[in-house]
Design a protein around this motif. Structure first.
Motif, PDB file in Angstrom:
ATOM      1  N   UNK A   1       0.833  -1.183   0.000  1.00 43.29           N
ATOM      2  CA  UNK A   1       0.000   0.000   0.000  1.00 43.29           C
ATOM      3  C   UNK A   1       0.872   1.239   0.000  1.00 43.29           C
ATOM      4  N   UNK A   2       0.410   2.254  -0.662  1.00 43.48           N
ATOM      5  CA  UNK A   2       1.161   3.490  -0.709  1.00 43.48           C
ATOM      6  C   UNK A   2       0.190   4.654  -0.609  1.00 43.48           C
ATOM      7  N   UNK A   3       0.544   5.630   0.183  1.00 41.20           N
ATOM      8  CA  UNK A   3      -0.264   6.831   0.281  1.00 41.20           C
ATOM      9  C   UNK A   3      -0.115   7.587  -1.040  1.00 41.20           C
ATOM     10  N   UNK A   4      -1.211   8.094  -1.559  1.00 39.51           N
ATOM     11  CA  UNK A   4      -1.184   8.814  -2.835  1.00 39.51           C
ATOM     12  C   UNK A   4      -0.204   9.974  -2.779  1.00 39.51           C
ATOM     13  N   UNK A   5       0.356  10.288  -3.928  1.00 38.46           N
ATOM     14  CA  UNK A   5       1.376  11.334  -3.999  1.00 38.46           C
ATOM     15  C   UNK A   5       0.810  12.743  -3.855  1.00 38.46           C
ATOM     16  N   UNK A   6      -0.526  12.890  -3.841  1.00 39.91           N
ATOM     17  CA  UNK A   6      -1.082  14.241  -3.713  1.00 39.91           C
ATOM     18  C   UNK A   6      -0.615  14.926  -2.431  1.00 39.91           C
ATOM     19  N   UNK A   7      -0.378  14.165  -1.390  1.00 47.09           N
ATOM     20  CA  UNK A   7       0.090  14.751  -0.129  1.00 47.09           C
ATOM     21  C   UNK A   7       1.471  15.389  -0.314  1.00 47.09           C
ATOM     22  N   UNK A   8       2.411  14.649  -0.875  1.00 47.62           N
ATOM     23  CA  UNK A   8       3.760  15.197  -1.042  1.00 47.62           C
ATOM     24  C   UNK A   8       3.776  16.304  -2.085  1.00 47.62           C
ATOM     25  N   UNK A   9       2.932  16.184  -3.112  1.00 48.27           N
ATOM     26  CA  UNK A   9       2.809  17.264  -4.095  1.00 48.27           C
ATOM     27  C   UNK A   9       2.287  18.521  -3.400  1.00 48.27           C
ATOM     28  N   UNK A  10       1.302  18.371  -2.529  1.00 44.22           N
ATOM     29  CA  UNK A  10       0.734  19.529  -1.818  1.00 44.22           C
ATOM     30  C   UNK A  10       1.783  20.190  -0.931  1.00 44.22           C
ATOM     31  N   UNK A  11       2.580  19.407  -0.222  1.00 44.98           N
ATOM     32  CA  UNK A  11       3.634  19.979   0.619  1.00 44.98           C
ATOM     33  C   UNK A  11       4.660  20.706  -0.251  1.00 44.98           C
ATOM     34  N   UNK A  12       5.011  20.117  -1.387  1.00 45.00           N
ATOM     35  CA  UNK A  12       5.951  20.738  -2.335  1.00 45.00           C
ATOM     36  C   UNK A  12       5.383  22.079  -2.813  1.00 45.00           C
ATOM     37  N   UNK A  13       4.115  22.094  -3.202  1.00 45.71           N
ATOM     38  CA  UNK A  13       3.453  23.312  -3.663  1.00 45.71           C
ATOM     39  C   UNK A  13       3.520  24.400  -2.594  1.00 45.71           C
ATOM     40  N   UNK A  14       3.140  24.049  -1.380  1.00 43.69           N
ATOM     41  CA  UNK A  14       3.093  25.034  -0.294  1.00 43.69           C
ATOM     42  C   UNK A  14       4.488  25.559   0.038  1.00 43.69           C
ATOM     43  N   UNK A  15       5.475  24.691  -0.016  1.00 40.31           N
ATOM     44  CA  UNK A  15       6.852  25.120   0.234  1.00 40.31           C
ATOM     45  C   UNK A  15       7.302  26.099  -0.852  1.00 40.31           C
ATOM     46  N   UNK A  16       6.975  25.801  -2.101  1.00 38.02           N
ATOM     47  CA  UNK A  16       7.306  26.724  -3.203  1.00 38.02           C
ATOM     48  C   UNK A  16       6.606  28.067  -3.026  1.00 38.02           C
ATOM     49  N   UNK A  17       5.350  28.038  -2.625  1.00 36.48           N
ATOM     50  CA  UNK A  17       4.618  29.291  -2.434  1.00 36.48           C
ATOM     51  C   UNK A  17       5.340  30.168  -1.420  1.00 36.48           C
ATOM     52  N   UNK A  18       5.801  29.568  -0.330  1.00 37.26           N
ATOM     53  CA  UNK A  18       6.494  30.363   0.681  1.00 37.26           C
ATOM     54  C   UNK A  18       7.867  30.823   0.186  1.00 37.26           C
ATOM     55  N   UNK A  19       8.626  29.927  -0.393  1.00 36.11           N
ATOM     56  CA  UNK A  19      10.003  30.253  -0.773  1.00 36.11           C
ATOM     57  C   UNK A  19      10.058  31.226  -1.955  1.00 36.11           C
ATOM     58  N   UNK A  20       9.178  31.050  -2.930  1.00 36.50           N
ATOM     59  CA  UNK A  20       9.253  31.882  -4.133  1.00 36.50           C
ATOM     60  C   UNK A  20       8.232  33.013  -4.177  1.00 36.50           C
ATOM     61  N   UNK A  21       7.244  32.980  -3.297  1.00 41.35           N
ATOM     62  CA  UNK A  21       6.127  33.916  -3.374  1.00 41.35           C
ATOM     63  C   UNK A  21       6.491  35.382  -3.253  1.00 41.35           C
ATOM     64  N   UNK A  22       7.576  35.693  -2.558  1.00 38.92           N
ATOM     65  CA  UNK A  22       7.956  37.102  -2.402  1.00 38.92           C
ATOM     66  C   UNK A  22       8.713  37.638  -3.625  1.00 38.92           C
ATOM     67  N   UNK A  23       9.189  36.748  -4.488  1.00 38.81           N
ATOM     68  CA  UNK A  23       9.988  37.202  -5.631  1.00 38.81           C
ATOM     69  C   UNK A  23       9.314  36.989  -6.981  1.00 38.81           C
ATOM     70  N   UNK A  24       8.209  36.241  -7.006  1.00 36.66           N
ATOM     71  CA  UNK A  24       7.544  35.975  -8.285  1.00 36.66           C
ATOM     72  C   UNK A  24       6.113  35.498  -8.052  1.00 36.66           C
TER      73      UNK A  24
END
Length: 146
Positions: A1-24
């Motif tokens: 069994x494997x947890x769907x990748x949407x969780x890790x994709x969501x964490x990746x998205x949110x991390x990008x929003x914080x890291x890049x959001x002030x510059x673009x």
């Protein structure tokens, strides 16, 4: 069994929003480039995160923004926003028709149900104990160490 990748994709998205959001502008196309996931899937995940009150999005030139501070968003919040776990069934789906004429088939639920519930509870507790702030802090430290 494997947890769907949407969780890790969501964490990746949110991390990008914080890291890049002030510059673009952080758009689904930009996020697709970072995650390697189709922009349509990115938009679907963003919609789930928006419905959970984790992000705000503006079509066109707005991009995505965090709706709450990093330390107010737990990994559990993200997991629940995107994974859509059936609360009646839980994380583990037990096979439908164990053979009642078999002593194992007749009793496997009794032997396993409590254990599986404990595993799910332990995982959920660990997700509740970690925030997006923890992930972003660690990601920034790893980037700086490169």
């Amino acid at each position: 069994m494997q947890i769907a990748s949407k969780f890790t994709v969501a964490v990746h998205i949110l991390t990008c929003i914080d890291i890049f959001g002030s510059e673009r502008r952080v758009t689904s196309e930009f996020l697709s480039g970072s995650t390697g996931v189709n922009p349509v899937i990115i938009r679907n995940v963003l919609a789930q995160l928006r419905n959970a009150g984790i992000v705000s999005t503006r079509q066109g030139s707005g991009g995505a923004h965090l709706a709450r501070s990093l330390d107010e968003i737990t990994l559990y919040d993200i997991y629940m926003a995107v994974e859509c776990i059936d609360s009646d069934e839980g994380l583990f789906h037990f096979h439908e028709n164990p053979n009642a004429d078999c002593p194992v088939g007749r009793n496997i639920h009794k032997a396993m149900d409590g254990r599986l519930a404990a595993v799910q509870q332990a995982m959920e507790n660990r997700l509740r104990a970690s925030t997006l702030a923890d992930v972003v802090r660690d990601t920034r430290a790893i980037i700086e160490a490169e």
